[in-house]
Scaffold this motif. Sequence first.
Motif, PDB file in Angstrom:
ATOM      1  N   ILE A   1      -0.618  -6.048  -6.044  1.00  0.00           N
ATOM      2  CA  ILE A   1      -0.754  -4.777  -6.748  1.00  0.00           C
ATOM      3  C   ILE A   1      -2.220  -4.358  -6.778  1.00  0.00           C
ATOM      4  O   ILE A   1      -2.574  -3.218  -6.448  1.00  0.00           O
ATOM      5  CB  ILE A   1      -0.194  -4.883  -8.172  1.00  0.00           C
ATOM      6  CG1 ILE A   1       1.296  -5.236  -8.139  1.00  0.00           C
ATOM      7  CG2 ILE A   1      -0.412  -3.580  -8.949  1.00  0.00           C
ATOM      8  CD1 ILE A   1       1.879  -5.542  -9.504  1.00  0.00           C
ATOM      9  N   LEU A   2      -3.098  -5.291  -7.161  1.00  0.00           N
ATOM     10  CA  LEU A   2      -4.532  -4.990  -7.218  1.00  0.00           C
ATOM     11  C   LEU A   2      -5.072  -4.624  -5.837  1.00  0.00           C
ATOM     12  O   LEU A   2      -5.861  -3.700  -5.697  1.00  0.00           O
ATOM     13  CB  LEU A   2      -5.294  -6.193  -7.778  1.00  0.00           C
ATOM     14  CG  LEU A   2      -5.167  -6.435  -9.282  1.00  0.00           C
ATOM     15  CD1 LEU A   2      -5.775  -7.779  -9.652  1.00  0.00           C
ATOM     16  CD2 LEU A   2      -5.853  -5.323 -10.063  1.00  0.00           C
ATOM     17  N   MET A   3      -4.642  -5.364  -4.813  1.00  0.00           N
ATOM     18  CA  MET A   3      -5.096  -5.081  -3.457  1.00  0.00           C
ATOM     19  C   MET A   3      -4.769  -3.656  -3.047  1.00  0.00           C
ATOM     20  O   MET A   3      -5.548  -2.987  -2.353  1.00  0.00           O
ATOM     21  CB  MET A   3      -4.469  -6.090  -2.496  1.00  0.00           C
ATOM     22  CG  MET A   3      -4.859  -5.934  -1.025  1.00  0.00           C
ATOM     23  SD  MET A   3      -3.773  -4.802  -0.111  1.00  0.00           S
ATOM     24  CE  MET A   3      -2.202  -5.672  -0.167  1.00  0.00           C
ATOM     25  N   SER A   4      -3.615  -3.165  -3.469  1.00  0.00           N
ATOM     26  CA  SER A   4      -3.196  -1.817  -3.084  1.00  0.00           C
ATOM     27  C   SER A   4      -3.874  -0.732  -3.914  1.00  0.00           C
ATOM     28  O   SER A   4      -3.776   0.452  -3.582  1.00  0.00           O
ATOM     29  CB  SER A   4      -1.680  -1.681  -3.225  1.00  0.00           C
ATOM     30  OG  SER A   4      -1.276  -1.763  -4.581  1.00  0.00           O
ATOM     31  N   GLU A   5      -4.584  -1.126  -4.992  1.00  0.00           N
ATOM     32  CA  GLU A   5      -5.154  -0.151  -5.918  1.00  0.00           C
ATOM     33  C   GLU A   5      -6.664   0.013  -5.814  1.00  0.00           C
ATOM     34  O   GLU A   5      -7.184   1.109  -6.034  1.00  0.00           O
ATOM     35  CB  GLU A   5      -4.819  -0.547  -7.361  1.00  0.00           C
ATOM     36  CG  GLU A   5      -3.356  -0.477  -7.724  1.00  0.00           C
ATOM     37  CD  GLU A   5      -3.073  -0.983  -9.126  1.00  0.00           C
ATOM     38  OE1 GLU A   5      -2.134  -0.479  -9.758  1.00  0.00           O
ATOM     39  OE2 GLU A   5      -3.806  -1.893  -9.598  1.00  0.00           O
ATOM     40  N   ILE A   6      -7.407  -1.044  -5.526  1.00  0.00           N
ATOM     41  CA  ILE A   6      -8.851  -1.047  -5.794  1.00  0.00           C
ATOM     42  C   ILE A   6      -9.716  -0.519  -4.657  1.00  0.00           C
ATOM     43  O   ILE A   6     -10.878  -0.155  -4.888  1.00  0.00           O
ATOM     44  CB  ILE A   6      -9.340  -2.456  -6.192  1.00  0.00           C
ATOM     45  CG1 ILE A   6      -9.101  -3.455  -5.055  1.00  0.00           C
ATOM     46  CG2 ILE A   6      -8.667  -2.913  -7.479  1.00  0.00           C
ATOM     47  CD1 ILE A   6      -9.624  -4.850  -5.342  1.00  0.00           C
TER      48      ILE A   6
ATOM     49  N   VAL B   1       0.830  -1.200   0.000  1.00  0.00           N
ATOM     50  CA  VAL B   1       0.000   0.000   0.000  1.00  0.00           C
ATOM     51  C   VAL B   1       0.868   1.254   0.000  1.00  0.00           C
ATOM     52  O   VAL B   1       0.599   2.212  -0.746  1.00  0.00           O
ATOM     53  CB  VAL B   1      -0.962  -0.013   1.207  1.00  0.00           C
ATOM     54  CG1 VAL B   1      -1.613   1.350   1.396  1.00  0.00           C
ATOM     55  CG2 VAL B   1      -2.027  -1.083   1.015  1.00  0.00           C
ATOM     56  N   TYR B   2       1.905   1.273   0.816  1.00  0.00           N
ATOM     57  CA  TYR B   2       2.774   2.442   0.880  1.00  0.00           C
ATOM     58  C   TYR B   2       3.426   2.723  -0.474  1.00  0.00           C
ATOM     59  O   TYR B   2       3.422   3.870  -0.958  1.00  0.00           O
ATOM     60  CB  TYR B   2       3.851   2.239   1.946  1.00  0.00           C
ATOM     61  CG  TYR B   2       4.869   3.364   2.009  1.00  0.00           C
ATOM     62  CD1 TYR B   2       4.540   4.596   2.561  1.00  0.00           C
ATOM     63  CD2 TYR B   2       6.149   3.196   1.499  1.00  0.00           C
ATOM     64  CE1 TYR B   2       5.466   5.628   2.616  1.00  0.00           C
ATOM     65  CE2 TYR B   2       7.090   4.221   1.550  1.00  0.00           C
ATOM     66  CZ  TYR B   2       6.744   5.435   2.102  1.00  0.00           C
ATOM     67  OH  TYR B   2       7.657   6.458   2.141  1.00  0.00           O
ATOM     68  N   VAL B   3       3.977   1.697  -1.100  1.00  0.00           N
ATOM     69  CA  VAL B   3       4.625   1.885  -2.401  1.00  0.00           C
ATOM     70  C   VAL B   3       3.614   2.358  -3.435  1.00  0.00           C
ATOM     71  O   VAL B   3       3.900   3.251  -4.245  1.00  0.00           O
ATOM     72  CB  VAL B   3       5.324   0.591  -2.859  1.00  0.00           C
ATOM     73  CG1 VAL B   3       5.834   0.722  -4.286  1.00  0.00           C
ATOM     74  CG2 VAL B   3       6.483   0.259  -1.924  1.00  0.00           C
TER      75      VAL B   3
END
Length: 451
Positions: free
Chosen positions: A368-373, A146-148
């Motif tokens: 990646i998806l978890m950090s975006e959606i 999430v931070y990145v």
Amino acid sequence: MEETRPLLVERRPDIVEPAASEYSSSTTTTAVLRLAAFVTFTSSFDSGCAIGYSSAAESGIREDLGLTTAQYSVFASIFTFGAMLGATVSGKIADLIGRKKSIWLCDIFYVMGWLAILFAKGVWWLDFGRLTVGFGAGIQSYVASVYVAEITPKKIRGGFTAANMLVLCFGISLMFFMGNVLTWRTMAIIGLVPCFVQSVGMFFIPESPRWLAKIGREKELENTLRSLRGKNADIFSEMTEIRDYTKTFEQLSKTSILNLFERRYAHQLTIGVGIMLLQQFGGSNGILYYASSIFEAAGCSASVGTTTMAIIQIPFTALNVLLVDRSGRRPLLMGFQYSSELCAILVLSGILIYSASFTAGMNATPYILMSEIFPVNIRGSAGSLVIFANWFTAWIVSYSFNFLFDWSSPGVFFIFAAICGSTILFVAKLVPETKGRSLEEIQASMTHLLQ
């Protein structure tokens, strides 16, 4: 989903949709951004060391401390249990104290755990150390991605987030190699090194601009974006979008685990949890944890097989880093599932092909998806649930694999192949393409603000 598709947000007079600007579309990175990513990646490296440690240290620990098979099985698997516990609080901690301090918190648990293992004289301290390291890894699994994602320009966000898993693979591979030449206590010292590197580095990196907007620290938000994008960059549009959308979602509902099950978030939750379940039920941890037994059952050298697995993961994870912002998330999730089905027919080559395919597609992309959606108002709770689902299913697979393998060695791979095949359908029907879009654009297009 095409990048030019209009946002699916119901219009309200108090909500301003993000303009079609080119902010954060550059692939240029600043020194501050690169340093922040590097410091964050050290925690991923330590998680990789912890994952690879139990396999590499098994013979030494059992010989020195006289552990039975059952006792060592507890030691190896308790890491996953600790990660489940860490996952349940990861999102709440990250929302409460910030992304940066949460990463620091991971270091505390890593240091405590590795020191307990290093000085262990019996099974209890050994298990305590492994559990504590797992707890830190459960927090790290969420907060690092999430931070990145929150600090990186949209055109290169996927590659930076995927690099977390590349570094994790380096940690796993290092432990596999070091297990051939170092004692288990020396390998525990290796696990401590990234903690101290990160603890020092944390003094020199900024907090997430999205979290600063969430808690209303407007001046710090501007200064942070300026340092991340460069002193000559035009950050006004990005700052405005982050601030406005954060306020909008914060006004919709208070952050609560119950809010996750509102109808407006059903799509994101289905994708987040579903893709993690498919990732683990596809057999990745079962094969990783018990590769030696599988290779031996196939009549192959366990050392050659596991070493080859360790080596092959690195270039194919690097392939994910290079491709995820070019080809997109959906092709990587779908395209690398087909070769996994060879595992049911050709055990030796199938495992190597599976390992390469998994690391190139399903290993990093779900994170990646978890950090975006997920929108900012439920990101913490949703992240905790998704990461918990990941570690819980990892435990199910790692615990049940030996029983399934004894029942039918071909059968277990047919099961994994069927699940890998269903992933293609899941992604094709439900998962949107998110490459090249800001976090606010992604979340707005997936969330109905009014019901």
